[in-house]
Design a protein around this motif. Structure first.
Motif, short mmCIF file in Angstrom:
data_model
loop_
_atom_site.label_atom_id
_atom_site.label_comp_id
_atom_site.label_asym_id
_atom_site.label_seq_id
_atom_site.Cartn_x
_atom_site.Cartn_y
_atom_site.Cartn_z
N SER A 36 0.99 -1.17 0.03
CA SER A 36 -0.39 0.18 0.55
C SER A 36 0.63 1.04 -0.03
O SER A 36 0.57 2.35 -0.86
CB SER A 36 -0.50 -0.10 1.17
OG SER A 36 -1.92 1.03 1.38
N LEU A 37 1.60 1.06 1.25
CA LEU A 37 2.90 1.90 1.00
C LEU A 37 3.47 2.66 -0.42
O LEU A 37 3.68 4.10 -1.01
CB LEU A 37 4.05 1.89 1.80
CG LEU A 37 3.48 2.37 3.26
CD1 LEU A 37 5.08 1.82 3.57
CD2 LEU A 37 3.51 3.47 4.34
N GLN A 38 3.48 1.62 -1.75
CA GLN A 38 4.08 1.71 -2.37
C GLN A 38 3.29 2.18 -4.03
O GLN A 38 3.44 2.75 -4.30
CB GLN A 38 5.00 -0.08 -3.47
CG GLN A 38 6.21 0.37 -4.15
CD GLN A 38 6.84 0.42 -3.90
OE1 GLN A 38 7.97 0.46 -3.97
NE2 GLN A 38 6.98 2.19 -4.89
N GLU A 39 2.11 1.79 -3.95
CA GLU A 39 1.38 2.66 -4.68
C GLU A 39 0.97 4.12 -3.86
O GLU A 39 0.42 4.14 -5.53
CB GLU A 39 -0.15 1.62 -4.51
CG GLU A 39 -1.10 1.84 -5.40
CD GLU A 39 -1.93 1.06 -6.08
OE1 GLU A 39 -2.58 1.11 -6.25
OE2 GLU A 39 -1.90 -0.29 -5.09
N THR A 40 0.99 3.96 -3.18
CA THR A 40 0.45 5.22 -2.06
C THR A 40 1.54 6.21 -3.01
O THR A 40 1.29 7.83 -3.78
CB THR A 40 0.42 5.35 -1.10
OG1 THR A 40 -0.99 4.97 -0.57
CG2 THR A 40 0.49 6.47 -0.22
N PHE A 41 2.81 5.86 -2.51
CA PHE A 41 4.07 6.95 -3.37
C PHE A 41 4.15 7.14 -4.14
O PHE A 41 5.69 7.25 -5.13
CB PHE A 41 5.25 7.03 -1.94
CG PHE A 41 4.45 7.76 -0.60
CD1 PHE A 41 5.12 8.80 -0.87
CD2 PHE A 41 3.95 6.98 0.20
CE1 PHE A 41 4.28 9.10 0.63
CE2 PHE A 41 4.38 7.26 1.57
CZ PHE A 41 4.22 8.84 1.47
N SER A 42 3.64 6.04 -5.08
CA SER A 42 4.19 6.22 -6.72
C SER A 42 3.04 6.27 -7.81
O SER A 42 2.42 6.00 -8.40
CB SER A 42 4.10 4.68 -6.74
OG SER A 42 5.03 3.96 -6.01
N GLY A 43 2.32 7.67 -7.45
CA GLY A 43 1.59 8.13 -8.48
C GLY A 43 0.54 8.14 -8.02
O GLY A 43 -1.00 8.74 -8.42
N HIS A 44 -0.82 8.14 -6.27
CA HIS A 44 -1.47 7.73 -5.97
C HIS A 44 -1.75 8.52 -4.49
O HIS A 44 -1.95 7.41 -4.13
CB HIS A 44 -2.16 5.76 -6.04
CG HIS A 44 -1.98 5.25 -7.25
ND1 HIS A 44 -1.16 4.92 -7.46
CD2 HIS A 44 -2.82 5.82 -8.67
CE1 HIS A 44 -0.86 4.62 -9.42
NE2 HIS A 44 -2.00 5.07 -9.74
N PRO A 45 -1.06 8.89 -4.66
CA PRO A 45 -1.53 10.15 -3.42
C PRO A 45 -2.69 9.92 -2.13
O PRO A 45 -2.46 10.11 -1.26
CB PRO A 45 -0.73 11.36 -3.03
CG PRO A 45 -1.38 11.84 -4.51
CD PRO A 45 -0.87 10.44 -5.54
#
Length: 790
Positions: A728-737
């Motif tokens: 979830s952290l990776q997805e959030t900080f990869s363009g999905h804030p």
């Protein structure tokens, strides 16, 4: 055993048929496939079954489900394709048997059939399929109706102009809810897309037909008689709001149909919320019920404790949980699905203004004195702290001089003067290309944008490494025990999470997303800090103890120099100096005319706990040199203090991490003497009771767990949630804030699992070993044959 299969979707193309058996075949309770014989795909003719899969479906092969997703593909001849699509013959899943099944067509006898001469049909294609296109559960009340769309197919194609009827289907759950909810129209005709819609509304007063008995209710100090009726067992008979109604649907006068899921409607009676809801009259009756239903919530927030609920982080958490979509968001607080829209709005209104009780003479907004929570320490026979002589910690007493501290040996292993007389460090350290830009060993004067990005990635890893370190010790406290130490460590963890996010946003502002969910990034313990920071400090995950907080926590947060307290502290290669290198590089790049940071901030992640900004600081939106410096300075001062003579974190006015941890070690608040401009640990007591800490084993890892124990099972559950958080952290900080809020429930779930691990015995086979399990922060979970079904 009962041999059964569930329905399976399939697709026919010009030369093949694909059947999805992933949710169809039976399994054992531990998850492995049940062997139900030789399965094949066929076509049902009038007098026989034509087998179209020459070989048995290999569903019992190891990893078949993982490798195929349960999808079986069979080649089709042109004649077979015509049979299915034009002649409307049925596709079937069959079990090959020696007798008692359907006769095989003459061209279906493959060599692999061996002694099987007939086919027992397990699944047969149905003509009409009806299913809701989205959610099939919803709510109605005085102001809300519910519309459900149903898709109808005829041999896989949209069924046009079919009359679909809706009917009450409560019998399947033995419900007798009355007629409080009904469909506005009992039948409707499908359109050209095979779609039909039904709308449900509240038609009668629903009341409170459902009740449950709560025998603990009298223990609550304020029992609200208006909602609590007498119960012969000594408890209270409490209403469950709303009533469930179930509806089925079908094509009128049609057979050979398959229906997916009944429509479930929860109807609510009307409700008028007060303009200013209060804890005692309006909120406690709701939250107390939730506490009964979900005891695990106690590890996150005590839903019966007003003072616990109104903590800023818990207010924010409850708002987050109750604001999400009840059906589409998995993070929605599940038990509140039984709460009406209007009561949910009332709870959210109260969370904005948490009044206690206007009827008791207490003014709105003024909380009562906190009630004493009972500390629940580990059993007395478990080992406690191994360092009782807390008065010998240096700096805790103003009259202690440095050479006295040296007499306590390993206890002062980090802060002894000799540790700071280090040899010249290496010029090149992995992940720290800016090493040598500042400090007494300065050896370079230039840097590049790639150098800056590399060190910002390491900054994220550095902040990451501190979080499991502090969390593990925090989790080891007994419930409601060592409260002041618990609060201080919690406050530091929240700021470390802020620093993690800030480092990630700094990197994003340079045009590069951070790497998070990766085994080279996630810390493995015991370890050294990334980037060569404080290279003599070896970090282990341990239960909370004054010795561990002193040697490790204070070691991590040590300032480069401080005269606060006595004796003064001096250190090299601190976290603050690491960030000074980043600031120096930014200044150099701007001086060279480079545009380091983008003005487009859409990728930067917001802070999910907005109401806690006054307590922990805030995420700085980075667009230029000045905002980047603001962000970095906040990280430095929160860890080490504002200056050599100030222990304060200027962003919040509270003490920096180093001094908060030292307050725990000294068991006294740090206080300033305004007459002499000095500080000493002579304030209010912060008692630390070692017997109130679970005896967790050091550096928990999956690699030495004992299979088939509760410790193994609980640790694996924790690890699963931890890895979910990393994804979830990776997805959030990869363009999905905007997905940042989805991480909060994962963190809370992880905490609940970790608390359980603290009281699960590590080795149940050894009575002398009293250590407990502890959370496993390994990135990978080792393969173990014990995980495989026998």
């Amino acid at each position: 055993f009962k041999q059964w299969v569930s329905s399976a979707p399939f697709m026919v193309s010009t030369d093949r048929v694909s059947v999805d058996l992933s949710n169809s075949l039976p399994i054992h309770v531990h998850g492995s496939m049940r062997d139900i014989g030789d399965l094949r795909v066929g076509i049902q003719h009038d007098t026989c079954v034509e087998i179209i899969s020459p070989d048995s479906i290999p569903y019992m092969t190891l990893h078949w489900m993982e490798n195929t997703g349960g999808v079986v593909e069979c080649a089709l001849t042109q004649e077979q394709h015509t049979s299915l699509t034009e002649n409307n013959l049925k596709l079937v899943l069959v079990q090959m048997v020696s007798s008692g099944g359907n006769t095989l067509c003459s061209d279906s006898v493959f060599p692999s059939l061996k002694s099987a001469h007939s086919a027992k049909v397990l699944l047969s294609e149905v003509r009409y399929v009806l299913r809701p296109t989205g959610v099939y559960v919803g709510y109605v009340d005085e102001d809300h109706t519910l519309t459900i769309d149903i898709y109808v197919t005829d041999f896989g194609e949209p069924a046009v102009e079919k009359n679909v009827t809706i009917f009450r289907n409560d019998k399947i759950r033995n419900l007798t809810p009355g007629n409080g909810v009904s469909a506005i129209a009992e039948s409707a005709v499908t359109d050209e897309n095979g779609m039909v819609s039904f709308t449900f509304k509240k038609t009668e007063v629903i009341g409170f037909p459902r009740v449950y008995y709560d025998r603990q209710w009298p223990l609550i100090k304020e029992c609200i008689s208006s909602i609590c009726s007498a119960d012969p067992t000594g408890g209270c008979k409490l209403p469950i709001e709303g009533q469930v109604y179930m509806f089925g649907y079908q094509i009128a006068n049609a057979s050979n149909t398959s229906v997916y899921w009944n429509v479930v409607v929860l109807g609510f009676s009307d409700f008028t919320a007060p303009e200013e809801p209060t804890w005692v009259q309006d909120i406690l009756p709701i939250f107390a019920r939730y506490k009964r239903l979900t005891h695990i919530m106690d590890t996150i927030v005590d839903l019966e404790d007003y003072n616990d609920i109104i903590l800023p982080q818990n207010i924010e958490l409850l708002k987050l949980a109750m604001n999400r979509d009840r059906f589409l968001e998995a993070d929605f607080m599940p038990i509140t699905r039984d709460l009406s829209f209007k009561k949910t709005e009332m709870v959210l209104l109260w969370l904005d203004n948490p009044i206690y009780n206007t009827l008791s003479g207490i003014q709105p907004g003024i909380q009562p004195k906190p009630t004493d929570k009972i500390c629940q320490p580990p059993p007395e026979n478990l080992p406690g702290s191994q360092f009782p002589c807390v008065s010998f910690f240096p700096r805790c007493q103003p009259n202690i001089v440095l050479k006295f501290a040296e007499n306590i040996g390993a206890v002062d292993g980090y802060f002894s003067e000799s540790n700071f007389e280090r040899k010249k460090p290496p010029l090149h350290i992995k992940g720290r290309p800016l090493k040598g830009l500042v400090g007494k060993f300065k050896s370079r004067h230039t840097c590049s944008l790639e150098d800056l990005r590399a060190q910002l990635q390491t900054a994220l890893e550095l902040e990451f490494a501190t979080i499991p370190l502090y969390l593990t010790s925090l989790y080891s406290f007994g419930e409601n025990c060592n409260r002041e130490a618990d609060k201080l460590i919690t406050s530091v963890i929240m700021q470390e999470m802020l620093h993690f996010a800030q480092a990630a946003n700094l990197l994003i502002a340079t045009g590069q997303y951070p790497l998070i969910d990766n085994e080279t990034v996630a810390p493995t313990y015991p370890t050294y800090l990334p980037g060569g920071v404080l290279p003599d400090l070896y970090i282990s995950l341990k239960k909370a103890s004054l010795l561990h907080i002193y040697n490790t926590f204070m070691g991590v947060e040590v300032p480069a120099e401080t005269d606060v307290g006595s004796p003064p502290v001096h250190a090299e290669d601190t976290i603050g100096q690491f960030y000074d290198e980043i600031k120096t590089c930014i200044s150099y790049l701007y001086a060279e005319g480079n545009e380091v940071f983008s003005s487009n901030t859409s990728g930067q992640v917001p802070w999910p706990w907005t109401s806690t900004s006054g307590e922990i600081g805030s995420l700085v939106v980075v667009t230029d040199k000045d905002s980047a410096f603001d962000a970095i300075n906040q990280i430095i001062t929160q860890g080490e203090g504002a200056s050599k003579i100030s222990p304060e974190d200027v962003s919040t006015g509270k003490y920096a991490h180093f001094f908060r941890f030292e307050e725990i070690v000294c068991e006294k608040r740090l206080v300033a003497d305004p007459d002499t401009d000095t500080y000493s640990y002579s304030g209010e007591a912060i008692p630390f009771n070692a017997s109130e800490v679970w005896p967790m084993r050091d550096d928990p890892t999956a690699y030495n767990l004992i299979p088939n124990t509760n410790c193994y099972t609980e640790a694996k559950a924790f690890h699963h949630v931890y890895r979910s958080l990393l994804r979830s952290l990776q997805e959030t900080f990869s363009g999905h804030p905007n997905q940042v809020t989805s991480m909060v429930p994962i963190m809370e779930t992880m905490q609940a699992h970790a608390k359980r691990l603290m009281w699960v015995k590590y080795n149940p086979h050894n009575e002398a070993d009293l250590t407990t399990c502890g959370p496993v922060f390994d990135y990978n979970w080792p393969f173990d044959e014990a995980d495989c079904p026998k």
